[in-house]
Design a protein around this motif. Sequence first.
Motif, PDB file in Angstrom:
ATOM      1  N   THR A 180      44.622  37.861  82.797  1.00  0.00           N
ATOM      2  CA  THR A 180      43.639  36.791  82.839  1.00  0.00           C
ATOM      3  C   THR A 180      43.400  36.267  81.419  1.00  0.00           C
ATOM      4  N   ILE A 181      42.680  35.150  81.329  1.00  0.00           N
ATOM      5  CA  ILE A 181      42.345  34.597  80.018  1.00  0.00           C
ATOM      6  C   ILE A 181      41.324  35.508  79.339  1.00  0.00           C
ATOM      7  N   ALA A 182      41.630  35.957  78.143  1.00  0.00           N
ATOM      8  CA  ALA A 182      40.725  36.866  77.442  1.00  0.00           C
ATOM      9  C   ALA A 182      39.490  36.132  76.938  1.00  0.00           C
ATOM     10  N   ALA A 183      38.354  36.809  76.967  1.00  0.00           N
ATOM     11  CA  ALA A 183      37.135  36.228  76.417  1.00  0.00           C
ATOM     12  C   ALA A 183      37.249  36.076  74.907  1.00  0.00           C
ATOM     13  N   ASP A 184      37.976  36.979  74.268  1.00  0.00           N
ATOM     14  CA  ASP A 184      38.156  36.951  72.818  1.00  0.00           C
ATOM     15  C   ASP A 184      39.462  36.223  72.491  1.00  0.00           C
ATOM     16  N   GLN A 185      39.342  35.046  71.894  1.00  0.00           N
ATOM     17  CA  GLN A 185      40.512  34.255  71.533  1.00  0.00           C
ATOM     18  C   GLN A 185      40.786  34.282  70.027  1.00  0.00           C
TER      19      GLN A 185
ATOM     20  N   LEU B 296      44.987  27.391  71.496  1.00  0.00           N
ATOM     21  CA  LEU B 296      45.729  26.557  72.433  1.00  0.00           C
ATOM     22  C   LEU B 296      45.202  25.130  72.330  1.00  0.00           C
ATOM     23  N   GLU B 297      46.105  24.153  72.193  1.00  0.00           N
ATOM     24  CA  GLU B 297      45.690  22.771  72.001  1.00  0.00           C
ATOM     25  C   GLU B 297      46.508  21.836  72.882  1.00  0.00           C
TER      26      GLU B 297
ATOM     27  N   SER C 162      48.937  28.994  71.221  1.00  0.00           N
ATOM     28  CA  SER C 162      48.916  30.393  71.641  1.00  0.00           C
ATOM     29  C   SER C 162      47.622  30.694  72.386  1.00  0.00           C
ATOM     30  N   LEU C 163      47.654  31.768  73.170  1.00  0.00           N
ATOM     31  CA  LEU C 163      46.527  32.098  74.034  1.00  0.00           C
ATOM     32  C   LEU C 163      46.472  33.610  74.211  1.00  0.00           C
TER      33      LEU C 163
ATOM     34  N   LYS D 183      48.734  38.529  73.162  1.00  0.00           N
ATOM     35  CA  LYS D 183      48.823  37.161  72.672  1.00  0.00           C
ATOM     36  C   LYS D 183      50.133  36.533  73.127  1.00  0.00           C
ATOM     37  N   SER D 184      50.031  35.359  73.741  1.00  0.00           N
ATOM     38  CA  SER D 184      51.203  34.605  74.172  1.00  0.00           C
ATOM     39  C   SER D 184      51.373  33.394  73.262  1.00  0.00           C
TER      40      SER D 184
END
Length: 207
Positions: free
Chosen positions: A125-130, A135-136, A183-184, A194-195
């Motif tokens: 899932t999308i992490a709360a901590d980025q 990501l743009e 990145s995300l 990290k992707s």
Amino acid sequence: MNRRYFGRRIAAGLTAAVAATMMFTGAASAQPTDSVPAVDPTTAIAKLRTAAAGNPDAEAAIERLALSPTDAAAMDIALPGQIFQVPAYSDTGQGGPVLGQLYGAGVATNMSNQFRFGFFGGPGTIAADQAGAQLEVVYYSFATGASGVVKLDQNNVAVPTVISTPPVAGLGGGLVVAAVYGSLNHQVGPNIVKSTIWWPSLGSVLA
């Protein structure tokens, strides 16, 4: 990018995208509209080059797309949940030797006159901590000439695999081309993964 497998990569990406986008938008269907012309990818990339000017990361992302602009056929638009026609590929993507590192795709919504760009992808899932990731989306509006780069940092939507921008104004209610890059961070069990996208997700949508 290898032309032989590109079509299958897109098909696989869009198949995976449909379910997540329908959940994100609450839409029951997303059928192509016959009233809006398709966008030639070469034209889209030329416009995005202009929008990315002065932003080194955005410029680099568009140049990666420009390496094979004709690999993507003219891009039809789907409403109301609009999925970017060319999916993203990342260092954490999956798919094996044929699909390569298929990661996810950009999406766009226009609900209650609030247009947003979004992205969904795995793993986890999308992490709360980025922290350490960014990501743009770089975009260009054919209706108004408005363009820019916006960060996707709204990850409090109902679907935990989706992240979006704040509302984007000034697009004129018309055709917009956009590409998601960067990145995300993902939450995979107890770990943060990290992707990093090496092939941006490219799309033509309606604002």
